[in-house]
Design an enzyme around this catalytic site. Structure first.
Site, PDB file in Angstrom:
ATOM      1  N   LYS A 169       6.498  -2.131   1.909  1.00 29.55           N
ATOM      2  CA  LYS A 169       5.333  -1.532   2.574  1.00 29.55           C
ATOM      3  C   LYS A 169       4.124  -2.442   2.410  1.00 29.55           C
ATOM      4  CE  LYS A 169       3.224   3.076   3.029  1.00 29.55           C
ATOM      5  NZ  LYS A 169       3.325   3.248   4.476  1.00 29.55           N
ATOM      6  N   ARG A 221      -7.967 -20.514  -1.929  1.00 33.21           N
ATOM      7  CA  ARG A 221      -6.957 -20.359  -0.890  1.00 33.21           C
ATOM      8  C   ARG A 221      -5.836 -21.389  -1.003  1.00 33.21           C
ATOM      9  NH1 ARG A 221      -5.512 -21.781   4.300  1.00 33.21           N
ATOM     10  NH2 ARG A 221      -4.582 -20.057   5.463  1.00 33.21           N
ATOM     11  N   ARG A 277       8.046   4.029  -4.714  1.00 28.28           N
ATOM     12  CA  ARG A 277       8.171   3.020  -3.639  1.00 28.28           C
ATOM     13  C   ARG A 277       7.159   1.896  -3.825  1.00 28.28           C
ATOM     14  NH1 ARG A 277       7.685   5.094   2.435  1.00 28.28           N
ATOM     15  NH2 ARG A 277       5.518   5.293   1.781  1.00 28.28           N
ATOM     16  N   LEU A 307      11.138   1.008   7.094  1.00 23.31           N
ATOM     17  CA  LEU A 307      10.572   1.485   5.830  1.00 23.31           C
ATOM     18  C   LEU A 307      11.347   2.723   5.375  1.00 23.31           C
ATOM     19  CD1 LEU A 307       7.977   0.921   4.007  1.00 23.31           C
ATOM     20  CD2 LEU A 307       7.120   3.035   5.027  1.00 23.31           C
ATOM     21  N   TYR A 353       0.827  -1.206   0.000  1.00 21.42           N
ATOM     22  CA  TYR A 353       0.000   0.000   0.000  1.00 21.42           C
ATOM     23  C   TYR A 353       0.857   1.251   0.000  1.00 21.42           C
ATOM     24  CZ  TYR A 353       0.894   0.953   4.979  1.00 21.42           C
ATOM     25  OH  TYR A 353       1.493   1.264   6.177  1.00 21.42           O
ATOM     26  N   GLU A 366      11.973   2.129  14.253  1.00 23.03           N
ATOM     27  CA  GLU A 366      11.151   3.255  13.769  1.00 23.03           C
ATOM     28  C   GLU A 366       9.876   3.322  14.589  1.00 23.03           C
ATOM     29  OE1 GLU A 366       9.958   2.413   9.644  1.00 23.03           O
ATOM     30  OE2 GLU A 366       9.937   0.279  10.138  1.00 23.03           O
TER      31      GLU A 366
HETATM   32  N1  PMP Z   1       7.743   3.697   8.940  1.00 26.62           N
HETATM   33  C1  PMP Z   1       6.597   2.993   8.958  1.00 26.62           C
HETATM   34  C2  PMP Z   1       6.577   1.664   9.636  1.00 26.62           C
HETATM   35  C3  PMP Z   1       5.433   3.498   8.363  1.00 26.62           C
HETATM   36  O1  PMP Z   1       4.283   2.793   8.379  1.00 26.62           O
HETATM   37  C4  PMP Z   1       5.472   4.783   7.748  1.00 26.62           C
HETATM   38  C5  PMP Z   1       4.251   5.395   7.115  1.00 26.62           C
HETATM   39  N2  PMP Z   1       3.485   4.532   6.402  1.00 26.62           N
HETATM   40  C6  PMP Z   1       6.692   5.483   7.757  1.00 26.62           C
HETATM   41  C7  PMP Z   1       7.800   4.906   8.353  1.00 26.62           C
HETATM   42  C8  PMP Z   1       6.805   6.853   7.123  1.00 26.62           C
HETATM   43  O2  PMP Z   1       6.826   6.761   5.733  1.00 26.62           O
HETATM   44  P1  PMP Z   1       6.294   7.953   4.804  1.00 26.62           P
HETATM   45  O3  PMP Z   1       7.091   9.154   5.164  1.00 26.62           O
HETATM   46  O4  PMP Z   1       6.559   7.488   3.438  1.00 26.62           O
HETATM   47  O5  PMP Z   1       4.843   8.129   5.131  1.00 26.62           O
END
Ligand code: PMP
Length: 284
Positions: free
Chosen positions: A147, A100, A52, A204, A33, A179
């Protein structure tokens, strides 16, 4: 008011939108996503989000359901049909419906779903108040650079933070912050050096993180991309998070310790202001 949402080429009222119970996004979290922010009806940093998305799909061998041009056209139509001035467009690609089976279907027909969410972005109260963070163990899989819609660990982390009276969680692995539950984590140490974890499979690659790091050069802020501990974060002058839907939010407390003087810091404030200004200038 019912929203108009997008499902596999069709724009439909949200209560009429349908996805199969056999969709692999639903059964296996077999999907990826993106969330692109909208300010003044325009998409912020959208080309980077779509780049991305392509990378996430390719890492999972997910066939693409649409070209970038088709996706952008659909995003813009949703913004217009829902009169979205400020908020986000959510976009999800899954491997689609198949009986499935853990193995991938031979001829997958990927699903593409998009919807809008209004949000208060420019004047969110967290900007002047700052947010409180608690640390939680990072229990996620080892490909956090992709993601995926497999977000249960992040959802548990966020809920644990709320249950503890905080606003968000920073996840910790082997003693170091990876993070935030849905954002990248930053600190400014006592020498004024900005520290954020280096990219790798552990986090991410945030689009907002990348944009903010480019701004540190303009502002001549010394930068170190390396992992840091919660103890370092508690002893920092400042801390903050970045993401598409927060831009930059200051962190004023970590695990009950006050960060700096307990007020939103100047580096976070400056980077937020500059990010919004420069992202809006290139928005479309
Ligand atoms: N880390 C994680 C785990 C996230 O879910 C997100 C946002 N989806 C981010 C970092 C920040 O990414 P972005 O700046 O692309 O929204």
């Amino acid at each position: 008011m019912t929203r108009t949402v997008y499902v596999n080429g069709a724009f439909v009222p949200e209560d009429e939108a349908k996805i199969s119970v056999f969709d692999r996004g639903f059964l296996f979290s077999d999907g990826v996503y993106e969330v692109s922010t909208v300010v003044h009806g325009k998409l912020l940093d959208n080309p980077a989000h779509l780049a991305r998305l392509r990378r996430s799909m390719s890492e999972l061998n997910l066939p693409s359901p649409a070209t970038d041009e088709e996706i952008v056209a659909a995003q813009k139509k949703l913004i217009e049909q829902n009169s979205l001035e400020e908020g986000a467009v959510y976009l999800q690609v899954s491997r689609g419906a198949a009986d499935r089976d853990f193995a991938f279907p031979a001829n997958p027909k990927p699903s593409l779903v998009m919807f809008t969410q209004p949000k208060n972005l420019l004047h969110a109260p967290q900007v002047s108040e700052g947010i409180k963070i608690v640390s939680v163990p990072d229990i996620r899989w080892k490909r956090r650079d992709i993601k995926t819609v497999s977000l249960l660990a992040q959802s548990l982390a966020k809920q644990a933070a709320l249950d503890a009276g905080a606003n968000d969680a920073w996840m910790v692995e082997d003693g170091y912050v990876t993070e935030g539950s849905s954002n990248n984590a930053f600190i400014v140490d006592q020498n004024g050096t900005l520290i954020t974890r280096q990219l790798g499979n552990e986090i991410l690659p945030g689009i907002t993180r990348a944009s903010v790091l480019r701004l540190t050069e303009i502002e001549s802020i010394k930068l170190e991309e390396r992992a840091f501990t919660i103890a370092e974060a508690c002893a920092a002058q400042e801390a903050f998070i970045t993401s598409a839907t927060t831009f930059v939010w200051p962190v004023v407390s970590i695990d009950g310790h006050t960060v700096g003087d307990g007020k939103p810091g100047p580096v976070a404030g400056k980077l937020r202001e500059l990010y919004i200004e420069t992202a809006l200038a290139r928005a479309d």
